[in-house]
Design a protein around this motif. Structure first.
Motif, short mmCIF file in Angstrom:
data_model
loop_
_atom_site.label_atom_id
_atom_site.label_comp_id
_atom_site.label_asym_id
_atom_site.label_seq_id
_atom_site.Cartn_x
_atom_site.Cartn_y
_atom_site.Cartn_z
N SER A 342 25.82 98.99 65.24
CA SER A 342 24.42 98.67 65.51
C SER A 342 23.92 97.53 64.63
N ALA A 343 24.31 97.54 63.35
CA ALA A 343 23.86 96.46 62.47
C ALA A 343 24.43 95.11 62.90
N SER A 344 25.67 95.11 63.34
CA SER A 344 26.28 93.87 63.81
C SER A 344 25.63 93.42 65.10
N LEU A 345 25.26 94.38 65.93
CA LEU A 345 24.62 94.04 67.20
C LEU A 345 23.26 93.41 66.94
N GLN A 346 22.51 93.98 66.01
CA GLN A 346 21.20 93.43 65.70
C GLN A 346 21.32 92.04 65.06
N ALA A 347 22.36 91.83 64.26
CA ALA A 347 22.56 90.51 63.63
C ALA A 347 23.26 89.53 64.55
N LYS A 348 23.59 89.99 65.78
CA LYS A 348 24.26 89.15 66.78
C LYS A 348 25.58 88.58 66.23
N GLU A 349 26.34 89.44 65.54
CA GLU A 349 27.63 89.02 65.00
C GLU A 349 28.70 89.10 66.08
N THR A 350 29.52 88.08 66.18
CA THR A 350 30.63 88.03 67.14
C THR A 350 31.87 87.51 66.42
N GLY A 351 32.99 87.63 67.09
CA GLY A 351 34.22 87.11 66.50
C GLY A 351 35.45 87.77 67.09
#
Length: 415
Positions: A342-351
């Motif tokens: 969820s935190a990565s989703l909110q920060a729009k992290e991809t890779g």
């Protein structure tokens, strides 16, 4: 990248362990022959240098010839194929290009240094002002007594530090002008007898080959260590020859002692009378005694031997691994998609993360690791733990399921 550059790059990298093995074997042989004649130790050192050249040359040829030829030579029990085959690592093309480029530049500089030295020797040989008739006649007489049938020229120069020989078909001895005026004639005769031993044995030609090997394999300390030992044994052989010709080793020892007193520096264009360790050579001429094995010095040797055996053991283990007909395959039908943190989703992290899984013969994951990070640790861990719960179709070898490692790539995207 070109196949030649790739093959040459891997050849240079693999010589790191190959040179270590050759150096370790040479050290063991020299330790066993520590009280043998210098000719035996010299032969071992020359053979080691030739092995340093021949092994990577053969590897380069076989890499360029193709995988079949490579496997045919390196799949034997003595030379495991795992020690030759390139490691399958990502993004190595640029690194291999850099390795080959730096190697080529340094080797070219060393080759240029050799060429300039030979050019300087050629110009010195044509310097008629450097002739010295009395000492030329004396050298010719010494050469006849030493069994040297070729005419030997003498040149007296002011810009050199010590006597040395040069030339293959038309040999020449170059002598510092300071020795002509500052050393007693009977001691200078001893140094000239030493140089004539090099001429009789064609050491100048062998030294050129030795310099060429050093230029090509300059990056490996074992090559320089072996080469230094070869030069020292070459000086011992010439010392013994000169001592026999003079009939008194003490005179040569006094000449070497006088040379040291004059504090001449070592000249590297060719083998000179002051090559090697002067004090050890003087002691060897005056008081020859059996050498004892220095166990403190043997500790690093034993450590190197252990490292070599470890490398060889890993290669044998890799060669004895079963040949896979099929690698492990993930069963997407029973594998759920890793949960997006969820935190990565909110920060729009991809890779994209590259993972490695150890899969047993039943298709279950026994271990996992991150090979290449996506740049976000939370995404890496989510992909690793999520896909570790998946079931795999096990790898097959000879029609039977076996344990194997498999690499997977998972892309985190907001689409």
């Amino acid at each position: 990248m070109s196949s030649f550059v790739q093959a040459l790059g891997w050849t240079l990298l693999h010589f790191l362990w190959q040179g270590l093995l050759i150096g370790c074997a040479t050290a063991l042989a020299w330790a066993a022959l520590r009280n043998a004649r210098p000719e035996a130790r010299y032969a071992v050192g020359c053979g080691a240098l030739l092995a340093c050249l021949a092994w990577p040359a053969a590897g380069l040829y076989l890499r360029l010839a193709g995988g079949d030829a490579t496997g045919a030579m390196f799949s034997s029990p003595l030379l495991p194929a795992a020690l030759l085959a390139p490691v399958d690592l990502p993004n190595l093309d640029l690194a291999l290009r850099a390795v080959v480029g730096v190697w080529a530049l340094c080797a070219a500089m060393l080759a240029l240094r050799m060429a300039l030295g030979m050019l300087w020797i050629e110009r010195s040989s044509r310097n008629t002002a450097a002739m010295h008739a009395p000492w030329q006649a004396r050298l010719s007489g010494l050469a006849q007594d030493a069994g040297v049938t070729r005419p030997v020229r003498l040149r007296v120069l002011g810009g050199i530090a010590s006597p040395f020989t040069a030339g293959i078909w038309r040999p020449m001895v170059l002598v510092p002008a300071a020795l002509i005026s500052g050393m007693p004639p009977h001691l200078l005769d001893a140094l000239l007898a030493h140089e004539l031993a090099h001429i009789r044995r064609h050491d100048y030609l062998l030294n050129l080959l030795q310099n060429a090997i050093e230029a090509l394999l300059f990056f490996h300390p074992a090559v320089w260590w072996i080469s230094r030992g070869v030069r020292l044994e070459r000086e011992h052989i010439a010392d013994d020859f000169a001592a026999r010709q003079l009939g008194e080793p003490r005179r040569l020892a006094l000449a070497l002692s006088e040379l040291e007193r004059l504090q001449f520096s070592t000249h590297h264009l060719a083998q000179a009378a002051n090559g090697g360790d002067l004090m050890s050579r003087i002691k060897r001429l005056l008081r020859p005694a059996p050498q004892t094995l220095n166990w403190k010095a043997a500790v690093p040797l034993l450590a190197l031997a252990g490292a070599c055996l470890g490398i060889y053991g890993q290669a044998v283990a890799a060669d004895s691994a079963p040949v896979l007909e099929r690698n492990a395959i993930i069963d997407f039908g029973v594998c759920s998609k890793p949960h997006y943190p969820s935190a990565s989703l909110q920060a729009k992290e991809t890779g994209t993360v590259i993972l490695s899984y150890d899969v047993d013969a039943t298709g279950k994951v026994q271990g996992s690791s991150v090979i290449k990070s996506s740049g976000h640790p939370a995404l890496d861990e989510a992909a690793r733990s999520g896909m570790a719960k998946c079931t795999f179709k096990p790898a097959l070898a000879a029609g039977k399921p076996v344990s194997a490692s498999v690499r997977l790539q998972y892309v985190w995207s907001l689409d």
